[in-house]
Design a protein around this motif. Structure first.
Motif, PDB file in Angstrom:
ATOM      1  N   ALA A  31       0.817  -1.214   0.000  1.00 49.90           N
ATOM      2  CA  ALA A  31       0.000   0.000   0.000  1.00 49.90           C
ATOM      3  C   ALA A  31       0.851   1.265   0.000  1.00 49.90           C
ATOM      4  O   ALA A  31       0.342   2.353  -0.270  1.00 49.90           O
ATOM      5  CB  ALA A  31      -0.935   0.006   1.209  1.00 49.90           C
ATOM      6  N   ALA A  32       2.159   1.126   0.265  1.00 49.11           N
ATOM      7  CA  ALA A  32       3.050   2.289   0.301  1.00 49.11           C
ATOM      8  C   ALA A  32       3.729   2.551  -1.033  1.00 49.11           C
ATOM      9  O   ALA A  32       4.686   3.319  -1.095  1.00 49.11           O
ATOM     10  CB  ALA A  32       4.104   2.094   1.389  1.00 49.11           C
ATOM     11  N   ARG A  33       3.232   1.953  -2.110  1.00 51.33           N
ATOM     12  CA  ARG A  33       3.859   2.189  -3.414  1.00 51.33           C
ATOM     13  C   ARG A  33       3.787   3.649  -3.834  1.00 51.33           C
ATOM     14  O   ARG A  33       4.593   4.104  -4.645  1.00 51.33           O
ATOM     15  CB  ARG A  33       3.209   1.291  -4.469  1.00 51.33           C
ATOM     16  N   ASP A  34       2.816   4.373  -3.292  1.00 58.05           N
ATOM     17  CA  ASP A  34       2.721   5.801  -3.610  1.00 58.05           C
ATOM     18  C   ASP A  34       3.906   6.586  -3.061  1.00 58.05           C
ATOM     19  O   ASP A  34       4.244   7.656  -3.574  1.00 58.05           O
ATOM     20  CB  ASP A  34       1.420   6.376  -3.051  1.00 58.05           C
ATOM     21  N   ALA A  35       4.563   6.056  -2.035  1.00 54.65           N
ATOM     22  CA  ALA A  35       5.673   6.758  -1.391  1.00 54.65           C
ATOM     23  C   ALA A  35       7.027   6.128  -1.659  1.00 54.65           C
ATOM     24  O   ALA A  35       8.058   6.734  -1.357  1.00 54.65           O
ATOM     25  CB  ALA A  35       5.430   6.827   0.121  1.00 54.65           C
ATOM     26  N   LEU A  36       7.037   4.897  -2.197  1.00 50.78           N
ATOM     27  CA  LEU A  36       8.299   4.182  -2.426  1.00 50.78           C
ATOM     28  C   LEU A  36       8.386   3.729  -3.881  1.00 50.78           C
ATOM     29  O   LEU A  36       7.960   2.616  -4.223  1.00 50.78           O
ATOM     30  CB  LEU A  36       8.401   2.967  -1.495  1.00 50.78           C
ATOM     31  N   PRO A  37       8.949   4.530  -4.747  1.00 51.96           N
ATOM     32  CA  PRO A  37       9.128   4.117  -6.141  1.00 51.96           C
ATOM     33  C   PRO A  37       9.969   2.841  -6.219  1.00 51.96           C
ATOM     34  O   PRO A  37      10.949   2.682  -5.501  1.00 51.96           O
ATOM     35  CB  PRO A  37       9.874   5.304  -6.766  1.00 51.96           C
ATOM     36  N   GLY A  38       9.571   1.915  -7.069  1.00 50.02           N
ATOM     37  CA  GLY A  38      10.297   0.663  -7.214  1.00 50.02           C
ATOM     38  C   GLY A  38       9.742  -0.463  -6.375  1.00 50.02           C
ATOM     39  O   GLY A  38      10.133  -1.618  -6.568  1.00 50.02           O
ATOM     40  N   LEU A  39       8.845  -0.159  -5.445  1.00 46.16           N
ATOM     41  CA  LEU A  39       8.234  -1.215  -4.643  1.00 46.16           C
ATOM     42  C   LEU A  39       7.276  -2.022  -5.517  1.00 46.16           C
ATOM     43  O   LEU A  39       6.460  -1.457  -6.245  1.00 46.16           O
ATOM     44  CB  LEU A  39       7.474  -0.609  -3.455  1.00 46.16           C
ATOM     45  N   ARG A  40       7.397  -3.345  -5.456  1.00 46.35           N
ATOM     46  CA  ARG A  40       6.580  -4.200  -6.311  1.00 46.35           C
ATOM     47  C   ARG A  40       6.091  -5.407  -5.514  1.00 46.35           C
ATOM     48  O   ARG A  40       6.607  -5.692  -4.427  1.00 46.35           O
ATOM     49  CB  ARG A  40       7.371  -4.680  -7.531  1.00 46.35           C
ATOM     50  N   GLY A  41       5.134  -6.115  -6.060  1.00 46.06           N
ATOM     51  CA  GLY A  41       4.605  -7.289  -5.400  1.00 46.06           C
ATOM     52  C   GLY A  41       5.206  -8.572  -5.947  1.00 46.06           C
ATOM     53  O   GLY A  41       5.401  -8.718  -7.159  1.00 46.06           O
ATOM     54  N   VAL A  42       5.510  -9.506  -5.063  1.00 43.46           N
ATOM     55  CA  VAL A  42       5.993 -10.827  -5.435  1.00 43.46           C
ATOM     56  C   VAL A  42       5.069 -11.848  -4.778  1.00 43.46           C
ATOM     57  O   VAL A  42       5.028 -11.959  -3.555  1.00 43.46           O
ATOM     58  CB  VAL A  42       7.453 -11.059  -5.000  1.00 43.46           C
ATOM     59  N   ARG A  43       4.340 -12.567  -5.587  1.00 39.33           N
ATOM     60  CA  ARG A  43       3.316 -13.481  -5.102  1.00 39.33           C
ATOM     61  C   ARG A  43       3.930 -14.806  -4.637  1.00 39.33           C
ATOM     62  O   ARG A  43       4.810 -15.373  -5.293  1.00 39.33           O
ATOM     63  CB  ARG A  43       2.313 -13.723  -6.231  1.00 39.33           C
ATOM     64  N   GLY A  44       3.459 -15.301  -3.512  1.00 40.37           N
ATOM     65  CA  GLY A  44       3.854 -16.609  -3.017  1.00 40.37           C
ATOM     66  C   GLY A  44       2.623 -17.410  -2.656  1.00 40.37           C
ATOM     67  O   GLY A  44       1.657 -16.878  -2.101  1.00 40.37           O
ATOM     68  N   GLU A  45       2.636 -18.708  -2.955  1.00 37.79           N
ATOM     69  CA  GLU A  45       1.482 -19.571  -2.711  1.00 37.79           C
ATOM     70  C   GLU A  45       1.890 -20.728  -1.808  1.00 37.79           C
ATOM     71  O   GLU A  45       2.990 -21.266  -1.923  1.00 37.79           O
ATOM     72  CB  GLU A  45       0.940 -20.109  -4.044  1.00 37.79           C
ATOM     73  N   THR A  46       0.998 -21.104  -0.907  1.00 37.64           N
ATOM     74  CA  THR A  46       1.294 -22.171   0.044  1.00 37.64           C
ATOM     75  C   THR A  46       0.110 -23.119   0.171  1.00 37.64           C
ATOM     76  O   THR A  46      -1.033 -22.746  -0.105  1.00 37.64           O
ATOM     77  CB  THR A  46       1.617 -21.613   1.446  1.00 37.64           C
ATOM     78  N   ARG A  76       9.478  13.611   9.634  1.00 36.65           N
ATOM     79  CA  ARG A  76       9.102  12.772  10.780  1.00 36.65           C
ATOM     80  C   ARG A  76       8.580  11.402  10.362  1.00 36.65           C
ATOM     81  O   ARG A  76       8.196  10.591  11.212  1.00 36.65           O
ATOM     82  CB  ARG A  76       8.044  13.491  11.635  1.00 36.65           C
ATOM     83  N   ILE A  77       8.597  11.106   9.051  1.00 41.48           N
ATOM     84  CA  ILE A  77       8.069   9.834   8.550  1.00 41.48           C
ATOM     85  C   ILE A  77       9.217   8.913   8.134  1.00 41.48           C
ATOM     86  O   ILE A  77      10.101   9.306   7.368  1.00 41.48           O
ATOM     87  CB  ILE A  77       7.127  10.057   7.352  1.00 41.48           C
ATOM     88  N   THR A  78       9.212   7.680   8.653  1.00 39.52           N
ATOM     89  CA  THR A  78      10.167   6.651   8.245  1.00 39.52           C
ATOM     90  C   THR A  78       9.404   5.516   7.575  1.00 39.52           C
ATOM     91  O   THR A  78       8.436   4.996   8.130  1.00 39.52           O
ATOM     92  CB  THR A  78      10.940   6.092   9.453  1.00 39.52           C
ATOM     93  N   ARG A  79       9.828   5.153   6.376  1.00 37.60           N
ATOM     94  CA  ARG A  79       9.218   4.030   5.656  1.00 37.60           C
ATOM     95  C   ARG A  79      10.036   2.768   5.942  1.00 37.60           C
ATOM     96  O   ARG A  79      11.224   2.699   5.634  1.00 37.60           O
ATOM     97  CB  ARG A  79       9.211   4.277   4.140  1.00 37.60           C
ATOM     98  N   PHE A  80       9.376   1.794   6.550  1.00 37.44           N
ATOM     99  CA  PHE A  80       9.992   0.486   6.843  1.00 37.44           C
ATOM    100  C   PHE A  80       9.249  -0.516   5.967  1.00 37.44           C
ATOM    101  O   PHE A  80       8.105  -0.852   6.225  1.00 37.44           O
ATOM    102  CB  PHE A  80       9.837   0.176   8.329  1.00 37.44           C
ATOM    103  N   ASN A  81       9.926  -1.012   4.933  1.00 40.15           N
ATOM    104  CA  ASN A  81       9.205  -1.772   3.916  1.00 40.15           C
ATOM    105  C   ASN A  81      10.174  -2.658   3.134  1.00 40.15           C
ATOM    106  O   ASN A  81      11.371  -2.658   3.363  1.00 40.15           O
ATOM    107  CB  ASN A  81       8.489  -0.797   2.965  1.00 40.15           C
TER     108      ASN A  81
END
Length: 331
Positions: free
Chosen positions: A187-202, A297-302
């Motif tokens: 959900a933080a892709r708006d603030a972190l360019p390059g963030l992408r999803g990697v799907r995992g199935e179990t 004052r904002i830190t992105r931990f992702n």
């Protein structure tokens, strides 16, 4: 930034493993913390809920750099202090004879692991006796049930008086706090360019016919497999890594590939009951390592990718030290 619990307040957005470990690291320094989670309940829709829970800094180095191993080692001491269900019996890695080269590659890249012959494998996991002639044992590695671990973190936060507000879809910029820790995952892709999803199935299996005491990894050039023991005869089966942010149901193809790989590990797994099919979309950055990026004052931990439970403790402690260097932690 410094201050006491009365004067310093931190808002943490996200109650996955990143947000909860960050909140706890701050609370242990006496910092006033409040956690906001947009889901209605713990784990709802979170990739942390679907994780394997393997604390494997040497096995996972096979696909990452030395930073992962050095930072991941902290998890082997941190989790037993914060979650009594942490089990440290190592990881067993095996491969069929034709894939021995995969084992040799892992041994080189990890810089660790004890070579075992068939008798050594059977001594660790009797169910695999006579099935594999060579394997690697990473004796210091551990595992946990992610769902139980998240509950332990919530309980620990409660003892520190840290409230968690579920059903709270908040924006970092709107929160009134000395500091805001953004742990929103994808959900933080708006603030972190390059963030992408990697799907995992179990697949969560249940069987009374075969049991394992530790995570077992089966190496294969195309379809590697991990199997992690859970309570009550359950086994978590996984390994898929797909470049996709689609969170839809597990596909028939993934199910067949996982079950075929499980059958090749031990035929009795073909008779196991499928208790649950799970999908998690992990947030990943280009280097596959997490980030701590502070602006104002904002830190992105992702960006914990597939290493959430392994790397969250190191990054959470680092974040707390950076924000409140004058305050010491007391668990």
């Amino acid at each position: 930034m410094s201050g006491s619990r009365e004067h310093a307040s931190v808002a943490v957005i996200g109650a996955g493993v990143a947000g909860l470990t960050a909140a706890l690291a701050l609370a242990e320094r006496g910092v006033g913390v409040r956690v906001y989670e947009r889901a209605a309940a713990l784990g709802e829709g979170a990739c942390s809920w679907q994780a394997g829970g393997m604390l494997a800094p040497w096995c996972e180095r096979d696909g990452a750099g030395t930073e992962l191993t050095a930072r991941g080692e902290e998890a082997l001491a941190w989790w037993p202090r914060h979650h009594p269900g942490t089990v440290q019996r190592g990881t067993l890695v095996v491969a069929h004879a034709r894939d021995r080269g995969e084992l040799e590659r892992l041994a080189r890249r990890s810089g660790a692991g004890q070579w075992l012959d068939g008798e050594g494998i059977a001594a660790l996991e009797p169910a695999l006796g006579g099935r594999f002639g060579h394997g690697l044992w990473f004796a210091r590695e551990a595992h946990l049930d992610p769902r139980e671990a998240l509950r332990s973190l919530v309980a620990a936060l409660d003892t520190h008086g840290v409230p968690i507000q579920f059903g709270a879809d908040v924006q970092a910029e709107d929160l009134v706090a000395n500091a805001v820790i953004d742990c929103r995952g994808l959900a933080a892709r708006d603030a972190l360019p390059g963030l992408r999803g990697v799907r995992g199935e179990t697949l969560l299996l249940h069987t009374a016919e075969v049991a394992f005491r530790r995570p077992v990894r089966l190496l294969h050039p195309r379809h590697p497999l991990y199997l992690v023991p859970r309570a009550d005869g359950r086994l978590l089966l996984g390994a898929t890594v797909l470049e996709s942010d689609h969170a839809g149901p597990v596909t028939a193809r993934a199910t067949m590939e996982l079950l075929n790989a499980a059958w090749s590990l031990h035929p009795a797994l073909a008779e196991a009951a499928i208790v649950e099919l799970g999908v998690g979309v992990r947030p990943a950055l280009p280097d596959h390592l997490p980030c701590l990026r502070t602006q104002g004052r904002i830190t992105r931990f992702n960006g914990l990718y597939r290493h959430g439970f392994l790397l969250a403790p190191w990054y959470a402690q680092t974040l707390a030290r950076q924000l409140f260097p004058a305050q010491e932690a007391c668990a």
